[in-house]
Design a protein around this motif. Structure first.
Motif, PDB file in Angstrom:
ATOM      1  N   ASN A  65      -7.005  -8.941  -5.234  1.00 21.78           N
ATOM      2  CA  ASN A  65      -6.044  -9.231  -4.168  1.00 21.78           C
ATOM      3  C   ASN A  65      -5.848  -8.059  -3.220  1.00 21.78           C
ATOM      4  OD1 ASN A  65      -4.758 -11.793  -5.530  1.00 21.78           O
ATOM      5  ND2 ASN A  65      -4.895 -10.217  -7.111  1.00 21.78           N
ATOM      6  N   ARG A  66      -5.508  -8.389  -1.968  1.00 21.66           N
ATOM      7  CA  ARG A  66      -4.949  -7.401  -1.049  1.00 21.66           C
ATOM      8  C   ARG A  66      -3.445  -7.458  -1.239  1.00 21.66           C
ATOM      9  NH1 ARG A  66      -8.633  -4.151  -0.040  1.00 21.66           N
ATOM     10  NH2 ARG A  66     -10.499  -4.965   0.926  1.00 21.66           N
ATOM     11  N   GLY A  67      -2.800  -6.292  -1.258  1.00 19.80           N
ATOM     12  CA  GLY A  67      -1.353  -6.294  -1.429  1.00 19.80           C
ATOM     13  C   GLY A  67      -0.841  -4.915  -1.780  1.00 19.80           C
ATOM     14  N   PHE A  96      -5.710   2.410 -15.902  1.00 17.87           N
ATOM     15  CA  PHE A  96      -5.893   1.025 -16.311  1.00 17.87           C
ATOM     16  C   PHE A  96      -4.648   0.673 -17.132  1.00 17.87           C
ATOM     17  CE2 PHE A  96      -7.260  -2.184 -19.382  1.00 17.87           C
ATOM     18  CZ  PHE A  96      -7.873  -3.097 -18.553  1.00 17.87           C
ATOM     19  N   TYR A  97      -3.937  -0.367 -16.715  1.00 17.15           N
ATOM     20  CA  TYR A  97      -2.711  -0.773 -17.405  1.00 17.15           C
ATOM     21  C   TYR A  97      -2.983  -2.010 -18.253  1.00 17.15           C
ATOM     22  CZ  TYR A  97      -0.109   2.223 -14.135  1.00 17.15           C
ATOM     23  OH  TYR A  97       0.365   3.289 -13.412  1.00 17.15           O
ATOM     24  N   ALA A  98      -2.424  -2.019 -19.469  1.00 17.00           N
ATOM     25  CA  ALA A  98      -2.558  -3.218 -20.310  1.00 17.00           C
ATOM     26  C   ALA A  98      -1.202  -3.532 -20.936  1.00 17.00           C
ATOM     27  CB  ALA A  98      -3.599  -2.990 -21.392  1.00 17.00           C
ATOM     28  N   TRP A  99      -0.888  -4.817 -21.005  1.00 18.43           N
ATOM     29  CA  TRP A  99       0.369  -5.283 -21.590  1.00 18.43           C
ATOM     30  C   TRP A  99       0.045  -6.205 -22.761  1.00 18.43           C
ATOM     31  CZ3 TRP A  99      -0.477  -4.547 -16.447  1.00 18.43           C
ATOM     32  CH2 TRP A  99       0.436  -3.740 -15.750  1.00 18.43           C
ATOM     33  N   TRP A 146      -3.753  -7.314 -17.851  1.00 23.98           N
ATOM     34  CA  TRP A 146      -4.134  -5.994 -17.345  1.00 23.98           C
ATOM     35  C   TRP A 146      -4.035  -5.898 -15.828  1.00 23.98           C
ATOM     36  CZ3 TRP A 146      -7.477  -9.546 -19.446  1.00 23.98           C
ATOM     37  CH2 TRP A 146      -8.442 -10.078 -18.573  1.00 23.98           C
ATOM     38  N   PHE A 147      -4.046  -4.633 -15.386  1.00 23.51           N
ATOM     39  CA  PHE A 147      -4.024  -4.337 -13.947  1.00 23.51           C
ATOM     40  C   PHE A 147      -4.873  -3.098 -13.706  1.00 23.51           C
ATOM     41  CE2 PHE A 147      -2.383  -1.513 -10.651  1.00 23.51           C
ATOM     42  CZ  PHE A 147      -2.511  -2.337  -9.538  1.00 23.51           C
ATOM     43  N   ASN A 148      -5.683  -3.140 -12.638  1.00 20.21           N
ATOM     44  CA  ASN A 148      -6.391  -1.937 -12.192  1.00 20.21           C
ATOM     45  C   ASN A 148      -6.735  -2.115 -10.709  1.00 20.21           C
ATOM     46  OD1 ASN A 148      -8.444  -3.887 -13.166  1.00 20.21           O
ATOM     47  ND2 ASN A 148      -9.890  -2.310 -12.576  1.00 20.21           N
ATOM     48  N   VAL A 149      -7.225  -1.040 -10.093  1.00 18.68           N
ATOM     49  CA  VAL A 149      -7.507  -1.072  -8.660  1.00 18.68           C
ATOM     50  C   VAL A 149      -8.971  -0.759  -8.417  1.00 18.68           C
ATOM     51  CG1 VAL A 149      -6.957  -0.028  -6.409  1.00 18.68           C
ATOM     52  CG2 VAL A 149      -5.137  -0.417  -8.074  1.00 18.68           C
ATOM     53  N   LYS A 150      -9.607  -1.560  -7.559  1.00 21.45           N
ATOM     54  CA  LYS A 150     -11.014  -1.332  -7.208  1.00 21.45           C
ATOM     55  C   LYS A 150     -11.164  -1.448  -5.691  1.00 21.45           C
ATOM     56  CE  LYS A 150     -14.058  -2.471 -10.480  1.00 21.45           C
ATOM     57  NZ  LYS A 150     -13.870  -1.403 -11.444  1.00 21.45           N
ATOM     58  N   ASP A 151     -11.553  -0.354  -5.053  1.00 21.10           N
ATOM     59  CA  ASP A 151     -11.707  -0.321  -3.591  1.00 21.10           C
ATOM     60  C   ASP A 151     -10.501  -0.953  -2.883  1.00 21.10           C
ATOM     61  OD1 ASP A 151     -14.071   1.062  -3.582  1.00 21.10           O
ATOM     62  OD2 ASP A 151     -15.358  -0.699  -3.342  1.00 21.10           O
ATOM     63  N   GLY A 152      -9.313  -0.560  -3.301  1.00 24.00           N
ATOM     64  CA  GLY A 152      -8.091  -1.045  -2.665  1.00 24.00           C
ATOM     65  C   GLY A 152      -7.683  -2.449  -3.095  1.00 24.00           C
ATOM     66  N   GLN A 153      -8.496  -3.105  -3.902  1.00 26.31           N
ATOM     67  CA  GLN A 153      -8.137  -4.459  -4.348  1.00 26.31           C
ATOM     68  C   GLN A 153      -7.334  -4.382  -5.651  1.00 26.31           C
ATOM     69  OE1 GLN A 153     -11.707  -6.897  -4.501  1.00 26.31           O
ATOM     70  NE2 GLN A 153     -12.544  -5.842  -2.735  1.00 26.31           N
ATOM     71  N   LEU A 154      -6.229  -5.104  -5.695  1.00 27.04           N
ATOM     72  CA  LEU A 154      -5.397  -5.122  -6.904  1.00 27.04           C
ATOM     73  C   LEU A 154      -5.969  -6.201  -7.824  1.00 27.04           C
ATOM     74  CD1 LEU A 154      -1.850  -5.071  -5.199  1.00 27.04           C
ATOM     75  CD2 LEU A 154      -3.419  -3.157  -5.634  1.00 27.04           C
ATOM     76  N   VAL A 155      -6.408  -5.758  -9.003  1.00 26.83           N
ATOM     77  CA  VAL A 155      -7.039  -6.713  -9.928  1.00 26.83           C
ATOM     78  C   VAL A 155      -6.075  -6.966 -11.080  1.00 26.83           C
ATOM     79  CG1 VAL A 155      -9.115  -7.242 -11.260  1.00 26.83           C
ATOM     80  CG2 VAL A 155      -9.242  -5.596  -9.371  1.00 26.83           C
ATOM     81  N   MET A 156      -5.739  -8.242 -11.288  1.00 25.02           N
ATOM     82  CA  MET A 156      -4.825  -8.602 -12.376  1.00 25.02           C
ATOM     83  C   MET A 156      -5.437  -9.703 -13.205  1.00 25.02           C
ATOM     84  SD  MET A 156      -1.479  -8.263 -10.121  1.00 25.02           S
ATOM     85  CE  MET A 156      -2.511  -8.704  -8.796  1.00 25.02           C
ATOM     86  N   GLY A 157      -5.318  -9.566 -14.521  1.00 24.53           N
ATOM     87  CA  GLY A 157      -5.944 -10.575 -15.374  1.00 24.53           C
ATOM     88  C   GLY A 157      -5.181 -10.813 -16.663  1.00 24.53           C
ATOM     89  N   GLU A 203      -5.280 -13.446  -1.706  1.00 25.23           N
ATOM     90  CA  GLU A 203      -6.180 -13.450  -2.871  1.00 25.23           C
ATOM     91  C   GLU A 203      -7.610 -13.486  -2.348  1.00 25.23           C
ATOM     92  OE1 GLU A 203      -5.457 -16.029  -6.505  1.00 25.23           O
ATOM     93  OE2 GLU A 203      -7.412 -16.792  -5.833  1.00 25.23           O
ATOM     94  N   LEU A 204      -8.438 -12.524  -2.800  1.00 23.80           N
ATOM     95  CA  LEU A 204      -9.806 -12.413  -2.275  1.00 23.80           C
ATOM     96  C   LEU A 204     -10.823 -13.127  -3.160  1.00 23.80           C
ATOM     97  CD1 LEU A 204      -9.679  -8.590  -1.497  1.00 23.80           C
ATOM     98  CD2 LEU A 204      -9.388 -10.453   0.143  1.00 23.80           C
ATOM     99  N   LYS A 205     -10.579 -13.081  -4.451  1.00 21.48           N
ATOM    100  CA  LYS A 205     -11.599 -13.588  -5.382  1.00 21.48           C
ATOM    101  C   LYS A 205     -10.939 -13.845  -6.730  1.00 21.48           C
ATOM    102  CE  LYS A 205     -14.853 -10.698  -6.821  1.00 21.48           C
ATOM    103  NZ  LYS A 205     -15.848  -9.689  -6.717  1.00 21.48           N
ATOM    104  N   LYS A 206     -11.472 -14.762  -7.498  1.00 21.72           N
ATOM    105  CA  LYS A 206     -10.978 -14.959  -8.863  1.00 21.72           C
ATOM    106  C   LYS A 206     -12.158 -15.274  -9.758  1.00 21.72           C
ATOM    107  CE  LYS A 206      -9.696 -19.618  -7.533  1.00 21.72           C
ATOM    108  NZ  LYS A 206      -8.627 -20.470  -7.126  1.00 21.72           N
ATOM    109  N   ASP A 207     -12.028 -14.952 -11.036  1.00 21.63           N
ATOM    110  CA  ASP A 207     -13.083 -15.368 -11.955  1.00 21.63           C
ATOM    111  C   ASP A 207     -12.517 -15.678 -13.325  1.00 21.63           C
ATOM    112  OD1 ASP A 207     -13.287 -13.047 -13.776  1.00 21.63           O
ATOM    113  OD2 ASP A 207     -14.084 -11.988 -12.034  1.00 21.63           O
TER     114      ASP A 207
END
Ligand SMILES: Cc1cc2nc3c(=O)[nH]c(=O)nc-3n(C[C@H](O)[C@H](O)[C@H](O)COP(=O)(O)OP(=O)(O)OC[C@H]3O[C@@H](n4cnc5c(N)ncnc54)[C@H](O)[C@@H]3O)c2cc1C
Length: 343
Positions: free
Chosen positions: A177-179, A188-191, A202-213, A244-248
């Motif tokens: 996501n952008r945000g 790298f955060y994990a709950w 989890w949460f992490n950042v890749k090239d400015g994209q917020l990744v949550m899973g 939201e840019l992408k999901k998998d």
């Protein structure tokens, strides 16, 4: 006729292919997708992975495979009672498509033949020869070698056919996501709270994209858990998603108590996630590289004797399994979801 056919150009397959090819063995590395292929992954390479790459590829992980922030400074874990633990350790943040392409290129430059866009659909061993059926662009044909290395990753379709065993899976779902958010992009955060996932979130950042899973045992509930996790992130960490840019949605090996590893059947050997290697929080690249290398080394040392290959491989990856067991034991005290992984 090759000396070995390797299925899957992930870290396990490419490492095994390179280790054999650089000793002059004729290796065919088969990948079902066109390279560079997408692999759902947080792309966090821990220090152990970086050391293994330097040891077996004799080069550091190149900058070109990395995304920003290039340095990962460790893991911040929240247990199921809401306590937070920091594990500080410097690592790297990569895109798996470019990192895995680099590993495959290294296998190719050592002499392995790479055939992408080609799926292995069956294999059969007879009279000391393994025949693999391959399918590419609608054409089906066979190749042969005295050994097959199965590095198919989590799906392990060939292994399932050979052993007749159905693996257990975890379903993962993540969005890019952008945000904005009030968390440090270097970690790298994990709950592990049971209201956010059935395994981890989890949460992490890749090239400015917020990744949550999130990851779940019951795949039907993945969207429900993901919505709860997003609400939690908005409430606790000021998450604001602009786009939201992408999901998998993917699968991950569900490690069982005792961390059982399948080393191989006859002249077919398993490496990486197919063999059952996976550390907590889904860290699997280090064990894929190490098991791929150890398997290839066992073959080099005992090429004429598959039973000796099996014994040498099993013994050389025992420390990897012991490490994996200790890691799972550590998280078994942090969440009820992993209670059965206690030693
Ligand atoms: C959401 C998620 C996040 C993760 N985050 C991390 C992380 O941050 N750090 C980390 O270390 N690990 C992480 N992992 C785990 C890591 O991705 C795996 O453990 C690792 O990729 C295993 O490597 P492998 O070589 O065994 O398999 P893979 O990397 O899965 O490679 C297997 C290859 O085989 C190919 N293949 C499969 N079947 C066939 C066939 N029949 N014929 C031909 N080719 C085939 C596949 O296309 C694939 O390219 C994560 C996993 C998930 C799902």
């Amino acid at each position: 006729m090759y000396d070995a056919i390797v299925i899957g150009a992930g870290p396990a397959g490419s490492t095994a292919a390179r280790t054999l090819a650089e000793k002059g063995y004729r290796v065919l590395l088969v990948e079902r997708f066109k390279m560079p292929r997408y692999k759902s992954c947080s792309g966090q390479l821990i220090q152990k992975t970086l050391d293994l790459v330097e040891a077996y590829f004799r080069e550091p992980v190149p900058e070109a495979t990395m995304c920003t922030p290039t340095e990962n400074r460790g893991v911040i874990l929240t247990d199921d009672r809401g306590n937070t633990f920091r594990f500080e350790q410097s690592g790297r943040n990569v895109w798996r498509s470019t990192f895995d392409q680099w590993l495959a290129d290294k296998a190719a430059s050592a002499g392995a033949e790479i055939r992408d866009d080609t799926a292995a659909i069956a294999c059969e061993e007879r009279a000391g020869v393994v025949t693999v059926t391959l399918k590419s662009c609608g054409r089906t044909y066979t190749e042969q070698a005295p050994y097959l290395i199965d590095g198919e990753g989590v799906t392990g379709m060939l292994k399932r056919k050979l052993t007749g065993r159905e693996p257990k899976f975890i379903t993962t779902y993540q969005t890019y996501n952008r945000g904005t958010i009030d968390l440090d992009p270097h970690y790298f955060y994990a709950w592990l709270q049971s209201d956010l996932s059935q395994y981890d979130a989890w949460f992490n950042v890749k090239d400015g994209q917020l990744v949550m899973g999130v990851s779940v045992r019951d795949s039907d509930q993945v969207n429900e858990y993901f919505s709860k996790f997003i609400a939690y992130m908005q409430d606790r960490h000021g998450l604001r998603i602009e786009r939201e840019l992408k999901k998998d949605r993917w699968l991950m090996h569900r490690v069982q108590p005792g961390c059982v590893i399948d080393h191989g059947v006859g002249r077919v050997f398993f490496a990486g996630e197919t063999a059952g290697f996976l550390n907590p929080m889904g860290e699997g690249v280090s064990s894929a590289i190490e098991s791929g290398h150890q398997l290839a080394t066992a073959m080099l040392d005992h090429f004429d004797d598959p039973k000796a290959v099996l014994a040498a491989y099993a013994s050389s990856v025992e420390p990897l399994r012991a490490y994996m067991k200790r890691q799972w034991h550590l998280v078994s005290g942090m969440s009820d979801a992993f209670r059965d992984m206690k030693l």
